[in-house]
Design an enzyme around this catalytic site. Structure first.
Site, PDB file in Angstrom:
ATOM      1  N   ASP A 128       0.760  -1.212  -0.115  1.00 20.33           N
ATOM      2  CA  ASP A 128       0.064  -0.082   0.098  1.00 20.33           C
ATOM      3  C   ASP A 128       0.952   1.298   0.013  1.00 20.33           C
ATOM      4  OD1 ASP A 128      -1.957   1.851   0.557  1.00 20.33           O
ATOM      5  OD2 ASP A 128      -2.392   1.262   2.524  1.00 20.33           O
ATOM      6  N   HIS A 163      -3.840   4.487   6.561  1.00 19.71           N
ATOM      7  CA  HIS A 163      -2.650   3.952   5.686  1.00 19.71           C
ATOM      8  C   HIS A 163      -1.564   4.194   6.411  1.00 19.71           C
ATOM      9  CE1 HIS A 163      -5.224   3.176   2.322  1.00 19.71           C
ATOM     10  NE2 HIS A 163      -6.301   4.295   2.830  1.00 19.71           N
TER      11      HIS A 163
END
Lengths: 568, 568
Positions: free
Chosen positions: B210, B383
């Site tokens: 990610d 994130h």
């Protein structure tokens, strides 16, 4: 965080009563409830003083519009009453609408600092208007009609910015313009707290103060801190360097030039406004350029990449700007190579995020290193945050505060700061565009409001694009249209020419409406057979209704439907 | 800051060669070069494994579009080869396109955690699809065709998120899904660094990780820190409280519920997805609701405002959401009063800034106090930022890295982080959608690319709106159109019916084209007189050319011009 004790807005105000004799009236034609098109109008004894006259840049809700002007409707029948327009500084949201006001009356005196007037003059030249200019400097006085103006130096993201104190028999109003309190400004020009203190001691009845950063806690970081960050990026850059910034940010560009000189690189300016503004700044001694530092762009592109810095416009992601073209590989002189370094030494104006990231991604895709304000300290704001706004309030001690330059969230946050400093809520005037504030007998209050519209500039025209056109654009832009034209012979009640279909923006499938056409023909025939009298309007409704229902059932969409029935 | 040493992108790739026997192929159909529509396709020995199948939300450049899907074109002739779809978590950008894939083949097994499958099942019910579900948990193994999948718990902004290790004879690929490393997660479920370390020890050939926050320095702040901030806002709120958040952010909502209970307020959920998702979360034991805490919205609105909290959707400024309606004073059950407090406990997804600030300003104008992430710490990202990405790389020690989930700026920043940790640049595969990576004999490399388009959902249809329609919408949305229809009699070469004008979105002035009509008639007559043969196409060109030049000269604008010549 805003507090819950802010005064309520006045949402259902009536037209204001006549201004009482000896009173001072204040109204914004733009800039309250939005960031941009700043324009305040003061009235005393039948005369008007305008402070700033800027433009607002359109958002997605105003598609196709080039600029939004303040609404001059309130003053356009009183143009002869305008004693002067005071311009606090040279940013577009403060001077951009001056040409449109001067189209209505060209000889309104424009009062401002040297740099501000130089920028507005260059702008007016493009509109072929030769203005009446009155140059002032910090500390100067100027009498415009009954308005005794006194100018105070403030520090902002453009040189030569001024606040203005307006003395009238009704009292003293101070307008900060845009300001911050950088304590180590590059040019040594500080926001003159001493002057604000003196005015406060003498008595400020009403303070109009910049609210842009009222939600931001703390104090500004000095513009000076950007130099070392630039230096470290320059240090690591082994190839071409491109720095993008606002074309009026003289001090930011100065630091780029200094850094370039330090690293033995030549500088070329890219972009029409960058070349023009830096020329003006250099002429006025505001930008210091070492001899031999500057080269032309075609010289720069012929030099080894590690020996040049390009200083470019396009920091807001404008697709037609030099940087926008470079990011798409479409600039005819500059090609981005893997390993090039691009610095966006600029703010990210709300609404421009998508465009700016598109440019950054385009450059990153081409292999460039992109340094921007979210990855390094290459930008500081030009507006006073909460700590400085409190400081100004504590120094100036105004009797009343009217927060200006801001959306509602900023105005309300500014009001909350004022309450923190001890102002009572009834002394804070939360107004939006068109709200009228009167200062009478030392008491300021909201007395009414006048409607203020958005005046759109689109191409050469001002004002012909209004809400009706914009609403149509929004529908067309989201859904496209389908136009159906049928020619009928009224006497025989027959369809002479089968329904002609024209559609754009609805579907890439050329057969998207085939089924609808059959339906429409059948419905039209039925209507023609049933009606005693041919009625083009009624037939249009048949088309609209039939297609509208069909397209909604079939596609769950609502294109604009344009039926036309022609009789021959 | 990204460094200048990142590998170059491969912009001019050819179609890939056939996958060598024993090799593993990886390709993204979405999510590389954009944030959203995440979908990776793995191929081994003729079989496919799909990881995630999400949607992308359109930007201003895709007007009127509802959703953007991954491009299934590459796999739609190989649907029977798909062994399974692994869903890492239940966010729309990971599961939103599943219904559209299952429309092509309904019995593709969907593999995911309990909460993920519950959300995707609810979504598929709306599409009347009954899926084949395979529930897995962290630590589980699942064999899908030749793909031996092993699931690892990760911490994200939704519960029950998983990373997946895919073991094949070609080697081991690990896909992180979306993750961060909150060390004090509300539910105690950590990103399992031990599992990543073990996999690293056993050997990770290719890590897909990610990149969303690769540009953000440092480490995440714990979700847990939001509780005390909420508490302090609740403490000061004397009237109604409304908290808006993502409808899938169970832990954020949990903290709101806990805070409400603490302050003796009841909670009502507002918005269809909020009610649905929290019901699912409660059923699965992921959301703990104290008995008697929840009330229905109509009960809540009947209670004294200081005794309730509304938990609402609309945190991204969606105009039709509950909060959007409240901000415009158009919600039929909830009226904002001066002094109410609204908390936007959510991120600000890029592209939504204008819409979100519009809601905030609307609420502020009505007198509400609005607390949002720029004024208080009411949001943390889901994130991993740079520090955590480096940590993962150091723990997992992959032989190759392919940054995923990101625009080019994020992918490149992630590559730079990997280089910092010591990975050589030839082991970092910077790919965008459609770029094909083959892992053969332990070596991963980019071998080609296939074109990946944007597949648009608009209303009920998928794919019929393409670039042609969007280009038309962009022109229509910015400039409007003018349609001119003329009926001619070919045999007599006469105009039977004067030119009929239809225009929308160009000007509010009904006479805007009066002058042009006269010109067009004259030009048409001239053409009819001059030509030997009537040619409708040529006459259309006469209309287009005449109006186009006139409107450009007169207005400096370029509306869409639609000429129609009908013969009777």
């Amino acid at each position: 965080m805003t507090t819950s004790n802010s005064p309520q807005p006045h949402l259902d105000l009536k037209a204001p009563p006549p201004l009482p004799a000896g009173g001072l009236r204040v109204m914004a034609l733009g800039g309250l409830g939005e960031i941009g098109r700043n324009m305040a109008v003061l009235e005393f004894d039948g005369q008007l003083l305008v402070i700033d006259c800027g433009v607002l840049f359109p958002e997605a809700e105003q598609p196709g519009v080039d600029l939004i002007l303040p609404d001059f409707g309130v003053i356009e029948h009183r143009l002869e009453d305008i004693a002067a327009v005071v311009l606090t500084h040279g940013h577009e949201d403060h001077i951009g609408a001056v040409p449109y006001l001067l189209r209505l009356r060209a000889d309104i005196p424009l009062v401002g600092s040297r740099f501000t007037l130089a920028l507005v003059k260059a702008k007016l030249r493009e509109h072929r208007i030769d203005p009446v200019l009155v140059e002032v400097a910090a500390g100067d006085d100027h009498l415009a009609g009954p308005f005794h103006c006194e100018f105070i130096s403030v520090n902002h993201s453009i040189p030569d910015a001024l606040a203005v104190a307006v003395h009238t028999p009704a009292g003293t109003l101070v307008h900060t313009g845009d300001f911050k309190m950088d304590q180590l400004p590059l040019d040594g020009v500080l926001t003159d707290l001493g002057a604000f203190a003196r005015l406060g001691f003498e008595g400020i009845d009403l303070l109009l103060s910049d609210s842009t950063n009222a939600e931001v806690p703390g104090f500004v970081t000095s513009e000076r801190t950007i130099g070392p960050v630039l230096d470290s990026v320059f240090e690591r850059a082994s190839q071409r360097l491109i720095v993008s910034s606002f074309a009026s940010h003289v001090h930011r560009i100065q630091q780029v030039l200094d850094c370039a000189a330090e690293h033995g690189r030549k500088v070329a300016l890219v972009g029409r406004s960058m070349v023009r503004n830096m020329g003006v700044a250099q002429d006025l001694g505001l930008l210091r350029v070492a001899p031999g530092l500057m080269v032309k762009l075609d010289e720069a592109t012929a030099m080894p990449p590690e020996q040049v810095v390009l200083v470019s416009t396009g920091s807001q992601g404008e697709p037609l700007s030099a940087l926008g073209r470079m990011a798409r590989g479409e600039h005819h002189q500059v090609t981005i190579e893997a390993g090039d370094t691009i610095i966006l030494a600029s703010s990210l104006v709300p609404g421009n995020e998508t465009a700016v990231y598109k440019v950054i991604n385009g450059l990153a895709r081409l292999g460039a290193t992109v340094v921007h304000k979210e990855t390094a300290r290459v930008h500081v704001s030009g507006h006073a945050p909460a700590g400085e706004l409190r400081t100004l309030l504590n120094v100036a001690k105004p009797r009343y505060l009217m927060p200006v330059h801001g959306e509602w969230r900023h105005l309300r946050a500014h009001a909350a700061l004022a309450q923190e400093t001890g102002m009572s809520r009834d002394r804070i005037l939360l107004a939006e565009d068109g709200v009228v504030v009167d200062l009478v007998d030392g008491k300021a209050s909201i007395v009414g409001s006048v409607p203020i519209g958005n005046v759109y500039v689109d191409g050469l025209n001002v004002g012909d694009v209004g809400e009706e056109s914009l609403q149509a654009r929004r529908i067309l832009g989201d859904e496209g249209f389908v136009a159906l034209t049928v020619v009928i012979e009224p006497s025989t009640r027959t369809i002479v020419r089968p329904v002609h279909l024209s559609t754009r923006g609805f579907s890439d499938d050329p057969a998207a409406f085939t089924e609808a056409l059959v339906l429409v023909e059948a419905e039209l025939k039925r209507a023609l057979a049933a009606d005693d009298q041919i009625d083009a309007h009624r037939l249009s409704q048949v088309i609209r209704r039939t297609v509208g229902k069909w397209v909604s059932d079939t596609y769950r969409r609502r294109p604009m439907i344009i039926p036309t029935v022609l009789e021959v």
